[in-house]
Design a protein around this motif. Structure first.
Motif, short mmCIF file in Angstrom:
data_model
loop_
_atom_site.label_atom_id
_atom_site.label_comp_id
_atom_site.label_asym_id
_atom_site.label_seq_id
_atom_site.Cartn_x
_atom_site.Cartn_y
_atom_site.Cartn_z
N LYS A 27 0.83 -1.22 0.00
CA LYS A 27 0.00 0.00 0.00
C LYS A 27 0.86 1.26 0.00
CE LYS A 27 0.71 2.04 4.12
NZ LYS A 27 1.97 1.60 4.50
N HIS A 42 0.25 10.08 10.03
CA HIS A 42 0.44 10.75 11.33
C HIS A 42 -0.87 11.38 11.84
CE1 HIS A 42 4.58 9.85 12.05
NE2 HIS A 42 4.86 10.13 10.79
N VAL A 53 -3.75 10.51 11.10
CA VAL A 53 -4.71 9.42 11.33
C VAL A 53 -4.57 8.87 12.75
CG1 VAL A 53 -3.25 7.56 10.37
CG2 VAL A 53 -5.73 7.32 10.29
N GLY A 84 7.62 1.42 4.58
CA GLY A 84 6.30 2.06 4.62
C GLY A 84 5.37 1.59 3.52
N THR A 88 8.47 3.23 12.19
CA THR A 88 7.13 3.80 12.44
C THR A 88 6.92 4.18 13.91
OG1 THR A 88 6.27 2.48 10.63
CG2 THR A 88 4.64 3.37 12.16
N ALA A 124 5.40 6.64 7.59
CA ALA A 124 5.88 7.25 8.83
C ALA A 124 6.98 8.28 8.63
CB ALA A 124 6.36 6.16 9.77
O1 PMV Z 1 4.01 2.18 8.77
P1 PMV Z 1 3.91 3.27 7.72
O2 PMV Z 1 5.22 3.81 7.32
O3 PMV Z 1 3.00 2.94 6.62
O4 PMV Z 1 3.23 4.52 8.46
C1 PMV Z 1 2.10 4.37 9.20
C2 PMV Z 1 1.31 5.62 9.19
C3 PMV Z 1 1.31 6.37 10.49
O5 PMV Z 1 0.22 7.27 10.39
C4 PMV Z 1 2.60 7.16 10.66
C5 PMV Z 1 1.14 5.47 11.72
C6 PMV Z 1 -0.24 4.79 11.84
O6 PMV Z 1 -0.37 3.90 12.73
O7 PMV Z 1 -1.19 5.15 11.13
#
Ligand code: PMV
Length: 325
Positions: A9, A16, A18, A86, A199, A282
């Motif tokens: 995805k 952040h 969210v 990510g 993250t 993240a």
């Molecule tokens: O794990 P990533 O890099 O897809 O980032 C997650 C998105 C954040 O909003 C930073 C953390 C979350 O739990 O939604």
């Protein structure tokens, strides 16, 4: 043998924010993870002995979700995703494993993508000390364009709700989908910095920043507004407006101090050939994403700048069983 594929995805808007209840918009990408399982005389993964403690997502699915007590399995994983970047590679592994095992046990049942999303989310939560948003697993399971928010976002189609007992108390999310026009003349190009994206640390850093500089909450509110505008533009196929929203979102993420010199370098390289570009996920490393009508040129620019590019459509198909051909 049972085989299943689950996509990775890309978060287009709302990372952040969210975490604080604002919406996030993510799309499934073409690249993902394929898991094959077959019965064997001993438990193996990628040709070596399967050690449950080293594979918490897979172990959770085998033991807790399916309560599997059949013959040992030979598990093979092929990933087309950069890991710790990510792109949701652990969610894709959980979803592909869940789909393959479900097919192995009951080849005639259809794939229940909501059940799969829930299964993947619980596996992520176990592996991440109880802190996992359903964004990655839901987007990988359902495919297309997924909106995750504290409350249902107007104009989206509600799919399911998820709750999780976290160390900070119960959290709940509404997961919905939005339709992207099929004839979009644009692609996303992801650029991996080669630096892992931590993250947990990035989320904690943002929480600290908000504590010492409360005025930064205005960035969160702005990301919430930009996400809603970006989502409306995406649903309408207004690519120029999507690109402007991506750029605006990135400025706010920079203000929250989650970008990095490597991300800035790749974003600058992609910029001249893109409708918009931003970090995704993240931050602190990981990937940036550009929206463009000229994906090859953007991929070249990212590569020349030292990144690893990955071209994708917006909103690929969700998790699926791979049937014998
Ligand atoms: O794990 P990533 O890099 O897809 O980032 C997650 C998105 C954040 O909003 C930073 C953390 C979350 O739990 O939604």
């Amino acid at each position: 043998m049972a085989r299943a594929f689950a996509p990775g995805k890309c978060i287009l808007f709302g990372e952040h924010a969210v975490v604080y209840g604002y919406p996030a918009v993510a799309v499934a990408i073409d690249a993902g993870v394929e898991v094959s399982i077959s019965e064997s005389s001993k438990w193996t993964i990628e040709g070596t002995e399967f050690e449950p403690g080293r594979h918490p997502h897979i172990t959770h699915i085998i033991r807790d979700v399916f309560d599997y007590n059949g013959r040992p399995l030979d598990i093979d994983i092929k990933s087309g995703l950069f890991s710790a970047a990510g792109l949701g590679s652990s969610a894709a592994i959980s979803n592909a494993m869940g789909a393959a095992l479900q097919f192995h046990l009951n080849p005639n049942a259809g794939l229940d993508r909501i059940a799969l999303a829930r299964m993947g989310h619980s596996a992520e939560a176990i592996a991440q000390d109880g802190r996992a948003s359903p964004t990655d697993t839901a987007t990988s399971a359902l495919g297309g364009c997924v909106v995750v928010s504290g409350e249902l976002v107007d104009g989206t189609e509600h799919v399911f709700d998820a709750t999780l007992e976290t160390p900070e108390g119960e959290r709940s999310w509404s997961i919905s989908k939005t339709t992207i026009p099929e004839d979009l003349d644009a692609w996303i190009v992801l650029g991996f910095t080669g630096v892992g994206s931590p993250t947990g640390k990035m989320v904690a850093d943002v929480a600290n920043l908000l504590e010492v500089e409360p005025s930064k909450t205005s960035d969160m509110e702005a990301i919430g507004n930009i996400t809603n505008a970006g989502l409306a533009a995406l649903s309408a196929g207004n690519l120029e407006a999507v690109g402007i929203a991506m750029n605006a979102c990135h400025e706010r993420l920079k203000s929250l101090q989650v970008s990095s010199p490597e991300l800035e370098h790749l974003i600058a390289a992609a910029g001249p050939h893109s409708l918009g570009a931003k970090m995704t996920g993240a931050g602190g490393g990981g990937c940036m994403v550009a929206l463009t009508r000229d994906p090859r040129r953007v991929a070249e620019a990212i590569e020349i700048a030292g990144g690893k590019p990955l071209i994708s459509r917006l909103g690929a198909e969700g998790a699926r069983i791979i049937r014998k051909t």
